[in-house]
Design an enzyme around this catalytic site. Sequence first.
Site, short mmCIF file in Angstrom:
data_model
loop_
_atom_site.label_atom_id
_atom_site.label_comp_id
_atom_site.label_asym_id
_atom_site.label_seq_id
_atom_site.Cartn_x
_atom_site.Cartn_y
_atom_site.Cartn_z
N LYS A 14 17.11 8.38 23.84
CA LYS A 14 17.27 9.83 23.99
C LYS A 14 16.26 10.61 23.13
O LYS A 14 15.67 11.58 23.58
CB LYS A 14 18.70 10.21 23.60
CG LYS A 14 19.00 11.69 23.63
CD LYS A 14 20.49 11.94 23.59
CE LYS A 14 21.13 11.45 22.30
NZ LYS A 14 20.98 12.37 21.16
N ARG A 89 29.36 18.29 21.32
CA ARG A 89 30.00 16.99 21.11
C ARG A 89 31.48 17.06 21.43
O ARG A 89 32.15 16.03 21.47
CB ARG A 89 29.84 16.56 19.66
CG ARG A 89 28.59 15.71 19.37
CD ARG A 89 28.63 15.38 17.92
NE ARG A 89 27.90 14.30 17.40
CZ ARG A 89 26.62 14.32 16.98
NH1 ARG A 89 25.89 15.38 17.18
NH2 ARG A 89 26.09 13.29 16.39
N ARG A 128 16.04 -4.27 16.73
CA ARG A 128 15.07 -3.23 16.36
C ARG A 128 14.68 -3.39 14.89
O ARG A 128 15.53 -3.64 14.04
CB ARG A 128 15.73 -1.87 16.61
CG ARG A 128 14.81 -0.70 16.45
CD ARG A 128 15.27 0.45 17.28
NE ARG A 128 16.54 1.04 16.83
CZ ARG A 128 17.01 2.19 17.30
NH1 ARG A 128 16.34 2.85 18.22
NH2 ARG A 128 18.14 2.66 16.86
N ARG A 154 17.30 -1.45 9.89
CA ARG A 154 18.05 -0.30 9.36
C ARG A 154 19.54 -0.59 9.30
O ARG A 154 20.10 -1.20 10.20
CB ARG A 154 17.80 0.92 10.26
CG ARG A 154 16.54 1.66 9.89
CD ARG A 154 16.16 2.70 10.91
NE ARG A 154 17.29 3.24 11.66
CZ ARG A 154 17.14 4.17 12.60
NH1 ARG A 154 15.96 4.62 12.90
NH2 ARG A 154 18.17 4.63 13.25
N ARG A 165 29.39 2.93 16.33
CA ARG A 165 28.77 4.16 16.83
C ARG A 165 28.92 4.27 18.35
O ARG A 165 29.09 5.37 18.89
CB ARG A 165 27.29 4.20 16.43
CG ARG A 165 27.10 4.44 14.93
CD ARG A 165 25.70 4.13 14.48
NE ARG A 165 24.72 5.07 14.99
CZ ARG A 165 23.45 4.77 15.24
NH1 ARG A 165 23.00 3.56 15.06
NH2 ARG A 165 22.63 5.70 15.69
#
Length: 208
Positions: A14, A89, A128, A154, A165
């Site tokens: 996104k 949201r 990633r 990360r 998440r």
Amino acid sequence: MLRLVLIGPPASGKGTQAEVLTKCLSVPKISTGDMLRAARANATELGKSAESFMNSGLLVPDSIVIGLVEERIALPDAQAGFILDGFPRTVPQAEALQELLGRVGTPLDAVVQIDVARELLVERATLRRMDSRTGQIYHLKYNPPPAGVEVVHREDDREETVKKRLDEYDTMTAALLPFYSALGLLRKVDGAGSPQSVFSQLLSAIGK
Ligand code: AMP
């Protein structure tokens, strides 16, 4: 002229798509997360009220974010349109947005959801890696870092965090997507392909 809401789970691409879209269409990207982080860093009154919610991973109260977006979209650079990222949201935020855009006669053109299967999102995030020096993103399978580049994984890309998440994203969109679907505004693009293919689908979804 384009007034767009972009919705997508973590690791859906996104952010990348929003960047390319703002350049291509010359409209600002409005991210409530970025605005709140700036307010927190500058220790403004608003930043101070938002801080404790953000630090504990909670949503900042609707009244705060709605006020922030209302002020931001009234600025001159947003008169030719905008891409909203991270807002709305909640359904009350979506209702407030409808109300305030309706009041000035500039309704949303579309709400685009970037749709990616959960397994692929988990794979993308867990594989990633980020160059700790430049911030450049790599993927161990599809775009491995060159020899000699030092990469880090990360904290928020770790499997358990990613799954949490994604659960939060599912909870958030459970009410938001039907809300926009009922208004006839919702478009879905398949986010599984290359950034270029997602981008061309996005353009056709918004009729550009
Ligand atoms: P983000 O970068 O979009 O993930 O946002 C970072 C944090 O800012 C979130 O975890 C929330 O605490 C807060 N935030 C951003 N956008 C909103 C929103 N639309 N409603 C409530 N809280 C938000």
